[in-house]
Each structure stands twice: as structure tokens, then as C-alpha cells.
Design an enzyme around this catalytic site. Structure first.
Site, mmCIF file in Angstrom:
data_model
loop_
_atom_site.group_PDB
_atom_site.id
_atom_site.type_symbol
_atom_site.label_atom_id
_atom_site.label_comp_id
_atom_site.label_asym_id
_atom_site.label_seq_id
_atom_site.Cartn_x
_atom_site.Cartn_y
_atom_site.Cartn_z
ATOM 1 N N HIS A 144 -2.425 -1.355 4.535
ATOM 2 C CA HIS A 144 -1.474 -0.707 4.521
ATOM 3 C C HIS A 144 -1.415 0.446 3.823
ATOM 4 C CE1 HIS A 144 1.100 -4.569 4.981
ATOM 5 N NE2 HIS A 144 0.575 -4.087 6.033
ATOM 6 N N LYS B 130 -1.322 2.478 -6.657
ATOM 7 C CA LYS B 130 -0.681 1.222 -6.831
ATOM 8 C C LYS B 130 -1.525 0.667 -8.158
ATOM 9 C CE LYS B 130 0.500 0.616 -2.082
ATOM 10 N NZ LYS B 130 0.225 -0.361 -0.991
ATOM 11 N N TYR C 24 3.176 -5.266 -7.912
ATOM 12 C CA TYR C 24 2.346 -4.010 -7.931
ATOM 13 C C TYR C 24 3.304 -3.115 -8.263
ATOM 14 C CZ TYR C 24 3.805 -3.787 -2.855
ATOM 15 O OH TYR C 24 4.365 -3.867 -1.775
ATOM 16 N N ASP D 69 1.653 -6.346 11.377
ATOM 17 C CA ASP D 69 0.368 -5.978 10.859
ATOM 18 C C ASP D 69 -0.477 -6.583 12.208
ATOM 19 O OD1 ASP D 69 0.912 -5.448 8.530
ATOM 20 O OD2 ASP D 69 0.094 -6.976 7.510
#
Length: 181
Positions: free
Chosen positions: A62, A72, A132, A170
Site C-alpha cells: 500500500h 511510517k 505503525y 488487496d
């Protein structure tokens, strides 16, 4: 805090010192001042996310595009994952290359993934908790993705094909031939 560069510019592996005794352990998972001193980057995280998954779940690859791109800092609180960052910055020397690392509750390693990267992970143990931080807010209109088994990337996710569990979204991701500009 030990911070090592990867071969992908701006992508770092972070190993915090862990203080353990008979009561358990303590470690500082992030220190903005130390991070800036060692990387030269001034990051302001604005969103924390957490995901629970079992073995075989694969999330990714992603990314957020344009003004909504996200850096991130990823880590595993419990369990183990194979974490993958793919450089999708067209002007980068490592455009189309990826870096992968095992993150686990045992090794306490973290990966800093800068803006301009696709990110994903494969869960290698049941009852895994993945966490995250992001430096920009999620915007569904700016999201994009690359199919996990893109033949041009050739990522070994450390799972057999029949173990991989993807979301419906996905499963519909496209290959890396996308225009990322």
C-alpha cells in the site's frame, strides 16, 4: 538507539536498546531528537495504527499518493512479520527495488519507511500485533497499491501461495507498471 541505513535512500532499520530484568523489559520505541540527530530527518508523527492478524495474512503493498504520502515507523508488538518497503519514487536511484526485514517481538527491530514507498507485510506467526506511526493522515482517495506477487518485484514473502490470506481489496491491486507521478 542504533539506526542503520538500508540500501534504499531514506529507509532505516532502528534497534532500540532493551533493558530487561526479572520483572520484564523496557525500551524507548521512538525518540524524535535521536532520530533527527542520526538521520537528519525531522519527522512529526500524527497517527498511530495497530493491526492484529494470524499467520498467512498479507497486507499490502500500500501507499498514499501526492500530498497525502506517508512516512511510517513500523514494529511488531507481538509475533513476527516479514516487512517490505518498495521504492516507488521515479527519480530515485533505487526505483523499483525493495528491502525486506523480519520484525518481531523478540528482536524489537523497527523499520522507518519514508514517503514515496509502497509498504506491506506478511504475518509469520499467529496472534501477531503490528503497530505503525504515520506522519500524515490517511486519505482513502489518495491510496494506491501494488499486487503482492508482482513478477517484476519478485518478493519472497516467506509463505506458500496457499497460505496467503488477502483482503478483497488487496486481491484487486495492480502490477508495478503504474504511473506514480
Amino acid at each position: 538507539m542504533k539506526i542503520e541505513k538500508t540500501f534504499l535512500e531514506g529507509c532505516f532499520v532502528i534497534e532500540p536498546p532493551v533493558f530487561s530484568d526479572h520483572r520484564g523489559y523496557f525500551y524507548e520505541s521512538f525518540n524524535s531528537k535521536v532520530f533527527k540527530e542520526q538521520t537528519g530527518l525531522n519527522i512529526n508523527f500524527v497517527q498511530d495504527n495497530e493491526a492484529f492478524s494470524n499467520r498467512g495474512v498479507l497486507r499490502g503493498l500500500h501507499f498514499q499518493q501526492g500530498e497525502f504520502a506517508q512516512a511510517k515507523l513500523v514494529r511488531v508488538i507481538k509475533g513476527k512479520v516479514l516487512d517490505v518497503a518498495v521504492d516507488i519514487r521515479p527519480s530515485s536511484k533505487t526505483f523499483g527495488k525493495y528491502f525486506s526485514i523480519i520484525l518481531s517481538d523478540e528482536n524489537k527491530k523497527q523499520l522507518f519507511v519514508p514517503r514515496g514507498f509502497a509498504h506491506g507485510y506478511a504475518v509469520l506467526e499467529d496472534n501477531t500485533i503490528f503497530s505503525y506511526k504515520c506522519d500524515n493522515y490517511y486519505n482513502p482517495k489518495a491510496e494506491g497499491g501494488i499486487i503482492y506477487n508482482d513478477p517484476g518485484l519478485g518478493i519472497d514473502w516467506m509463505l506458500s501461495e496457499n497460505e496467503i490470506n488477502l483482503s478483497k481489496k488487496d486481491k484487486k491491486l495492480t502490477t508495478f507498471s503504474i504511473d506514480f507521478s
